[in-house]
Design an enzyme around this catalytic site. Structure first.
Site, PDB file in Angstrom:
ATOM      1  N   CYS A 100       0.820  -1.207   0.000  1.00 30.28           N
ATOM      2  CA  CYS A 100       0.000   0.000   0.000  1.00 30.28           C
ATOM      3  C   CYS A 100       0.863   1.270   0.000  1.00 30.28           C
ATOM      4  CB  CYS A 100      -0.977  -0.045   1.177  1.00 30.28           C
ATOM      5  SG  CYS A 100      -2.389   1.032   0.930  1.00 30.28           S
ATOM      6  N   ARG A 133     -11.697   6.749  -3.047  1.00 30.11           N
ATOM      7  CA  ARG A 133     -10.865   5.625  -2.629  1.00 30.11           C
ATOM      8  C   ARG A 133     -11.342   4.340  -3.298  1.00 30.11           C
ATOM      9  NH1 ARG A 133      -7.596   7.220   1.685  1.00 30.11           N
ATOM     10  NH2 ARG A 133      -6.887   5.099   2.034  1.00 30.11           N
ATOM     11  N   HIS A 200      -3.563  -5.721   1.166  1.00 30.91           N
ATOM     12  CA  HIS A 200      -3.317  -5.995   2.582  1.00 30.91           C
ATOM     13  C   HIS A 200      -4.354  -7.026   3.008  1.00 30.91           C
ATOM     14  CE1 HIS A 200      -6.253  -2.634   3.083  1.00 30.91           C
ATOM     15  NE2 HIS A 200      -6.632  -3.329   4.138  1.00 30.91           N
TER      16      HIS A 200
END
Lengths: 247, 453
Positions: A100, A133, A200
């Site tokens: 990330c 996002r 993740h």
């Protein structure tokens, strides 16, 4: 070649108190246990602001993700000697996992209307903030050898859109989810054993074989030579995450 | 006029839901808002004694339940969203279901993200902001986003005379209050460092100073990133609390005894809730009740009678076995539940229910941030249930619980039965939010827990 009885894995973790937002330590716990169960020594070298990276004493470098504010603090510390070391590390394809924010910082840089952060330039990748996002469970197909046919699963949550340059190869193709930029169908970057990714979840507990692949790479042996472990719970967790991603 | 009509429709929806055996904590309010978008302001203004608001990542429901108890005991009528429905629909549902007389006060817990929108409509007398921890990052993105919203919201509210109560031990809350008018800020904090942790946990969220970016120093870490902190770079430090908890006496996983010092002297109270986290909740509740005019005697008496609220350390009997439900929903909250459970004799029988629905957070990464390693030595047997049971089971395995002591059963009641069959003694259930609602609902159908209406 079997595992040397004196084998020891040292992971240098960059900025563990600042870059740890998506349970990054889960990746480290996972590596540690799988080494311990095989009687492979394991230690973590925490590299904070102002600390040098001991490249000779490191088998694997880990960089996690953080909030924008924390990443800006790290970026200014990376400039200079550390950046040069990391560029050499990735250029030689040495074992690294950057997740990330860590992935973004290892590229050329990150920019949004309000900030512009210079990256390390180890990966030929450039990140620009998007309007929203990209969030959700994600599944990708890589060409890494593994019992899931190279499939990796995880969770992504990033506003950055990352574009790979001609000198970079993606880690995999998106099966479900957004990936690097939500449009190219590409996810992450890989230079031999150096990996940058948005996955993740944490990544390694959801993909046990990738953890083993990294351990083997870090020790310089073939993954087939690692002592085998019972992987039923690990495979069940992978299936559960894969189902959540839509498969 | 428009609001009155909307309320009639909303009330009808509420009655229909109840007739159908449903609680109706959110839907009636949503219907009202559809017909009258400004209903919160209109209905809130009708409450004779004004309103108060509570928000935090952890402790909203328990803190507001304690305040509700104190206010009721002081003779007030309280309109309160007690079932934790804490977005607009839940607030309006509570408003249309309550009275609106001279002695009626509105007490609302509000979801962290929605504090600015809802509080600006309510224009409350007092707002308590307790803490911000990493939680449901998939819903709101970054934690800093919420903190920035709170900074702006607190500025706007104090400009209208609202009193802001803040936890001095959270550097983020100190940042919210650092430039507000001093006479409108009330700080509360824990002074008893005998309950301090050895170091900042892995999931701590306040590595760097908000003002200058230097790493913060802690002379005591009390809970997550809450503690006695200062910045070596710019000198920003923990404000001196007006309300101090000077002593926390932990009574296992059942209760705490506290000494609280406020502007009106020192008081002792026992609270039927366990753990350091509930010491923070009780202290905040004390400060808010006192600020709203409740006397120390009434607060003490009310706290002494308090018990768990809605899935937070609730205890019930399941097939004759003592069964406690302790909500876990993010690393810091879970760590505190684990810390509390380690005070019980080891060999614990645990049902861990991990769901990944929207209200839980779709991202289950947080279980790796939670310090399950702390709990592992206390576990006798653990059954993992829920939509992501297999990933919870893996986490327990890597925390050090042996493979033979972990079972996976996706359906939670079947999981509870399995646990009961495989063990003796008390049962401990640790569910995420939607798992808690689901379990309570099913247990209510079986007649072991009262349904919330």
């Amino acid at each position: 070649m079997p595992v040397d009885p004196a084998a020891h894995l040292t992971v240098s973790v960059l900025y563990p108190t600042l870059l740890n937002i998506y349970a990054d330590r889960g990746n480290l716990i996972f590596l540690q246990r799988r080494c311990e169960w095989r009687n492979i020594g394991f230690s973590i070298n925490s590299v904070g602001i102002g600390d040098p990276i001991d490249a000779d004493g490191t088998n694997l470098i880990y960089v996690g993700g953080g909030q924008d504010r924390d990443q800006a603090l790290c970026a200014s510390d990376l400039a200079g000697a550390k950046a040069e070391l990391l560029r050499d590390w990735v250029a030689s394809g040495s074992p690294m996992l950057a997740v990330c924010g860590g992935y973004q910082m290892l590229g050329h840089g990150y920019s949004s209307p309000s900030v512009s952060i210079d990256g390390v330039g180890a990966f030929d990748a450039e990140t620009v903030a998007g309007p929203d996002r990209l969030i959700g469970a994600i599944e990708i197909k890589t060409d890494l050898p593994g019992p899931t046919g190279g499939v990796l699963v995880g969770f992504e949550n990033h506003s950055g859109r990352t574009t790979l340059g001609p000198g970079a190869t993606a880690l995999g193709r998106v099966v479900h989810g957004h990936g690097n930029d939500g449009v190219s169908g590409m996810e992450g970057v890989r230079q031999n054993a150096s990996i940058g990714t948005y996955l993740h979840g944490p990544l390694l507990p959801k993909n046990w074989w990738l953890a083993d692949w990294l351990i083997a790479s870090a020790l310089g042996i073939s993954v087939d030579h690692l002592p085998s472990l019972p992987n039923e719970a690990e495979a069940a967790a992978h299936r559960s995450a894969r189902k959540a991603a839509g498969s | 006029m428009r609001v009155r009509l909307a309320v009639i429709v909303g009330t009808a929806v509420s009655l229909l839901l109840r007739a159908a055996g449903r609680a109706g904590t959110t839907l009636p309010g949503r219907v009202v808002l559809l017909l009258a978008p400004k209903a919160i302001a209109t209905l809130g203004a009708k409450l004779g004694a004004g309103t108060a608001v509570v928000s935090a990542t952890n402790g909203k429901t328990t803190t507001s339940a304690l305040v509700e108890g104190a206010l009721s005991r002081s003779g007030m009528d309280v309109v309160h969203n007690s079932a934790g429905a804490n977005m607009s629909g839940g607030i309006v549902s509570a408003l249309i279901g309550g009275s609106s007389g001279e002695r009626t006060i509105g007490l609302f817990e509000i979801d962290e993200f929605w504090v600015p929108e809802i509080a600006s409509q309510l224009r409350p007398k007092a707002v308590l902001l307790g803490n911000l921890f990493r939680d449901q990052l998939d819903r709101y993105g970054e934690l800093d986003t919420i903190l920035d919203r709170w900074v702006h919201c607190a500025r706007e509210l104090t400009s209208q005379g609202t009193i802001v109560l803040l936890c001095a031990d959270d550097p983020g809350m100190a940042w919210v209050g650092h430039d507000l008018p001093k006479e409108l800020v009330i700080w509360f904090g824990l002074e008893d460092t005998s309950v301090a942790l050895e170091e900042l946990p892995a999931s701590a969220d306040a590595g760097a100073c908000r003002s200058c970016g230097s790493p913060l120093n802690y002379s005591a870490v009390l809970l997550g990133h809450l503690g006695h902190w200062s910045c070596p770079g710019c000198g920003l430090s923990r404000p001196t609390p007006t309300y101090q908890c000077t002593k926390v006496d932990l009574k296992g996983a059942r209760a705490i005894e506290l000494e609280i010092v406020g502007p009106d002297g020192q008081h002792s109270a026992s609270v039927g809730l366990p753990g350091v986290y509930n010491a923070y909740n009780a202290l905040g509740a004390w400060a808010l009740s006192s600020t709203l005019g409740v006397s120390p005697e009434v607060i003490t008496a009310s706290f002494n009678e308090s018990g768990p609220s809605f899935g937070r350390a609730e205890r019930l009997s399941y097939n004759g076995r003592s069964t406690s439900i302790m909500l876990v929903k993010n690393p810091t909250g879970a760590n505190e539940v684990f810390r509390t459970l380690t005070a019980e004799p080891s060999g614990l029988n645990l049902l861990f229910v991990l769901n990944d629905r929207i209200a839980d957070g779709r991202d289950v990464s947080w279980i790796w941030d939670a310090d399950l390693e702390v709990l592992a030595p206390s576990i006798g047997h653990v059954v993992c249930s829920g939509t992501r049971a297999e990933e919870a089971a893996l986490r327990f395995l890597y925390a050090g619980v042996g493979r033979d002591r972990i079972t996976t059963v996706n359906e939670p009641i079947a999981g509870l039965d399995q646990l009961a069959k495989d063990s003796e003694g008390d049962l401990w259930v640790l569910p995420t939010y939607t798992a808690m609602l689901e379990l309570r609902g099913k247990l209510a159908d079986l007649g072991t827990v009262e349904r919330v209406v």
